[in-house]
Write a protein that holds these residues in place. Structure first.
Motif, PDB file in Angstrom:
ATOM      1  N   VAL A 161      -7.382   6.111   3.778  1.00  0.00           N
ATOM      2  CA  VAL A 161      -6.139   5.581   3.214  1.00  0.00           C
ATOM      3  C   VAL A 161      -6.143   5.746   1.696  1.00  0.00           C
ATOM      4  N   ALA A 162      -7.258   5.384   1.055  1.00  0.00           N
ATOM      5  CA  ALA A 162      -7.352   5.495  -0.400  1.00  0.00           C
ATOM      6  C   ALA A 162      -7.162   6.936  -0.864  1.00  0.00           C
ATOM      7  N   ASP A 163      -7.645   7.883  -0.095  1.00  0.00           N
ATOM      8  CA  ASP A 163      -7.513   9.292  -0.456  1.00  0.00           C
ATOM      9  C   ASP A 163      -6.110   9.830  -0.227  1.00  0.00           C
ATOM     10  N   LEU A 164      -5.307   9.114   0.577  1.00  0.00           N
ATOM     11  CA  LEU A 164      -4.013   9.653   0.989  1.00  0.00           C
ATOM     12  C   LEU A 164      -2.806   8.970   0.349  1.00  0.00           C
ATOM     13  N   LEU A 165      -2.979   7.799  -0.264  1.00  0.00           N
ATOM     14  CA  LEU A 165      -1.810   7.082  -0.774  1.00  0.00           C
ATOM     15  C   LEU A 165      -1.055   7.861  -1.841  1.00  0.00           C
ATOM     16  N   ASP A 166      -1.750   8.718  -2.591  1.00  0.00           N
ATOM     17  CA  ASP A 166      -1.056   9.498  -3.615  1.00  0.00           C
ATOM     18  C   ASP A 166      -0.716  10.910  -3.138  1.00  0.00           C
ATOM     19  N   GLU A 167      -0.770  11.120  -1.832  1.00  0.00           N
ATOM     20  CA  GLU A 167      -0.428  12.439  -1.264  1.00  0.00           C
ATOM     21  C   GLU A 167       0.988  12.418  -0.696  1.00  0.00           C
ATOM     22  N   GLY A 168       1.932  12.002  -1.523  1.00  0.00           N
ATOM     23  CA  GLY A 168       3.324  11.970  -1.092  1.00  0.00           C
ATOM     24  C   GLY A 168       3.760  10.588  -0.658  1.00  0.00           C
ATOM     25  N   SER A 169       4.897  10.129  -1.219  1.00  0.00           N
ATOM     26  CA  SER A 169       5.439   8.823  -0.846  1.00  0.00           C
ATOM     27  C   SER A 169       6.902   8.780  -1.269  1.00  0.00           C
ATOM     28  N   GLY A 170       7.649   7.864  -0.650  1.00  0.00           N
ATOM     29  CA  GLY A 170       9.072   7.765  -0.963  1.00  0.00           C
ATOM     30  C   GLY A 170       9.768   9.087  -0.721  1.00  0.00           C
ATOM     31  N   ASP A 171      10.479   9.576  -1.734  1.00  0.00           N
ATOM     32  CA  ASP A 171      11.211  10.849  -1.619  1.00  0.00           C
ATOM     33  C   ASP A 171      10.389  12.045  -2.089  1.00  0.00           C
ATOM     34  N   LEU A 172       9.128  11.838  -2.438  1.00  0.00           N
ATOM     35  CA  LEU A 172       8.315  12.888  -3.042  1.00  0.00           C
ATOM     36  C   LEU A 172       7.238  13.375  -2.088  1.00  0.00           C
ATOM     37  N   ASP A 173       7.144  14.699  -1.935  1.00  0.00           N
ATOM     38  CA  ASP A 173       6.028  15.229  -1.183  1.00  0.00           C
ATOM     39  C   ASP A 173       4.781  15.227  -2.069  1.00  0.00           C
ATOM     40  N   SER A 174       3.644  15.624  -1.506  1.00  0.00           N
ATOM     41  CA  SER A 174       2.381  15.531  -2.232  1.00  0.00           C
ATOM     42  C   SER A 174       2.413  16.335  -3.524  1.00  0.00           C
ATOM     43  N   LYS A 175       2.907  17.568  -3.462  1.00  0.00           N
ATOM     44  CA  LYS A 175       2.928  18.427  -4.644  1.00  0.00           C
ATOM     45  C   LYS A 175       3.799  17.824  -5.749  1.00  0.00           C
ATOM     46  N   THR A 176       4.979  17.350  -5.381  1.00  0.00           N
ATOM     47  CA  THR A 176       5.884  16.792  -6.380  1.00  0.00           C
ATOM     48  C   THR A 176       5.338  15.495  -6.959  1.00  0.00           C
TER      49      THR A 176
END
Length: 456
Positions: A76-91
């Motif tokens: 979970v810790a590794d994935l929370l910043d891999e895309g959220s809300g309207d933003l994919d991971s790259k954005t």
């Protein structure tokens, strides 16, 4: 992250929590801030530089991983910043990079922690990105599999890393059948079995307002910070749903475990039951442990093992305290054919301090060093925020900074001797990772198979 790096990180945070410079005390009065929505934070307003640093934690951590699936919280810790809300991971990452926003998550035994650091002018975007990461993570299958592969690669490397193996085996030995004995980053069996539903379940159970602790240092006024805290954390669930974790005392020493690994240098991890943070004799234990193995080049273990005998490049030990237990734990590495001699030297020095305690001179010098080293302990807003968070997690009063030197100075020689006996009179739990006596006569080769564990 290897066991050695996790221990180093824990020691850095613990040292920060136990040391704040007198100059910082004068300039950084900690205030308790409660947002309009009821989010509480410890806060130091500092306009010296246009930066804001926030550290926060939710109770739970790796101890909330399902019994058969260690590593869920870490994933979970590794994935929370891999895309959220309207933003994919790259954005999402492009937004962080464009504004030089530092955002990270980490799992410890007892907490799910996060850090956020930004320039003052970028605070609105930084806090908004954190809000979406906590409340609407994507857990997209492509991102999950990419991060899962990275974790599995790290776990495979650990199977041939003697420090990682020694640390894992030590915790298994110290805490059998308890969440503290499970590897926080999972295993090669458990990580492939973790599902997206596991990640969502963990997030929903652990990330909640009732266990949230927050520390903020930087160039922001209280009213603005209160609004930012409400916007960021206000929509989280009101209450966590945590699995109860029982209090536990580490396995009674002495015990030793050998893990066979065909490498030139043998790693030795040693330790045993520690002293809980709110034990009346904790500070005495902290001071006397500085004398034994926490004082770097001046410690007894360093002088005995490195300077007198030349057995190892470094040797140390430290106190680690958790919500439901405590340990002392140390580490060293030596040439495989001198492992037995090194263990004997460590055991002998620990036995000596347990039986005799420190001298008055050693005690005075340790207290002087611990108080004097405060001057260099916290030189950034991030380090101060880490310390303030740890005070809260340790349930210390908000004015602990001001009282700490007096607590150190109040430690007597009798207190130190009592703590030494309590910590070290039973002997050691020891894990040894390296070549077995039978293999020591052969040239070292790369291991062809998984290591074999043998209990002595």
């Amino acid at each position: 992250m290897t066991f050695a790096r996790r221990i180093a990180c824990a020691l850095t945070v613990a040292a920060a929590a136990l040391a704040v410079s007198p100059s910082a005390q004068a300039a950084t009065k900690i205030q308790r801030l409660v947002s309009p929505g009821g989010i509480e934070a410890w806060f130091v307003q500092d306009a010296t530089v246009p930066l804001i640093a926030m550290e926060y934690a939710f109770q739970g951590g790796a101890s909330q991983d399902p019994a058969g699936k260690p590593g869920v919280g870490n994933l979970v810790a590794d994935l929370l910043d891999e895309g959220s809300g309207d933003l994919d991971s790259k954005t999402f990452h492009e937004r962080l990079d464009r504004r030089a926003i530092e955002l990270s998550f980490q799992v410890s035994r007892d907490q799910f922690r996060g850090s956020l650091r930004m320039l003052r002018d970028n605070k609105d975007e930084a806090f908004e990105l954190l809000r979406t990461a906590l409340t609407s993570p994507h857990f997209d299958s492509t991102d999950v599999e990419r991060i899962r592969s990275q974790v599995i690669s790290g776990l495979r490397r650990e199977t041939t890393n003697p420090s990682s193996l020694a640390g894992r085996k030590f915790l298994e030995l110290a805490y059998p059948n308890h969440p503290y004995g499970r590897p926080a980053n999972g295993t090669l069996d458990s990580v492939p079995a973790i599902t997206v539903d596991d990640l969502k379940d963990y997030t929903g159970r652990v990330l909640a307002k009732d266990t949230l602790k927050v520390a903020v240092v930087g160039d922001v006024d209280p009213a603005t910070l209160g609004k930012l805290l409400d916007q960021t954390f206000g929509s989280l669930p009101a209450k966590a749903t945590l699995t109860a974790v029982p209090d536990v005392v580490a396995t009674k020493p002495p015990q030793r475990v050998q893990v066979a690994l065909d490498v030139p240098q043998t790693v030795i991890t040693f330790g045993g039951p520690g002293i809980r943070r709110h034990d009346p004799n904790f500070m005495a234990a902290y001071v006397v442990n500085h004398i034994l193995g926490g004082g770097g080049l001046s410690s007894r273990l360093y002088k005995e093992v490195r300077e007198k005998r030349g057995l190892a490049y470094s040797v140390y030990d430290a106190l680690l305290w958790m919500d439901h237990s405590a340990l002392f734990i140390g580490n060293t590495a030596t040439r495989f054919d001198r492992a037995g001699e090194t263990i004997t030297a460590v055991e002998g020095e620990i036995r000596r301090i347990a039986e005799e305690g420190p001298s008055q001179q050693e005690l005075d010098e340790a207290k002087s060093y611990i108080n004097g080293s405060q001057m260099l302990a916290l030189d950034t807003s991030s380090k101060l925020a880490q310390a303030m968070l740890q005070y809260q997690l340790d349930k210390m009063p908000i004015d602990y900074i001001e009282k700490r030197s007096e607590i150190v100075n109040a430690v007597t020689l009798d207190d130190a001797k009592k703590a030494a006996k309590q910590l070290w009179s039973q002997g050691l739990l020891t894990t040894v990772v390296g070549r077995t006596p039978q293999a020591a006569a052969e040239p070292a080769q790369a291991p062809a198979t998984a290591p074999v564990t043998k209990t002595n």
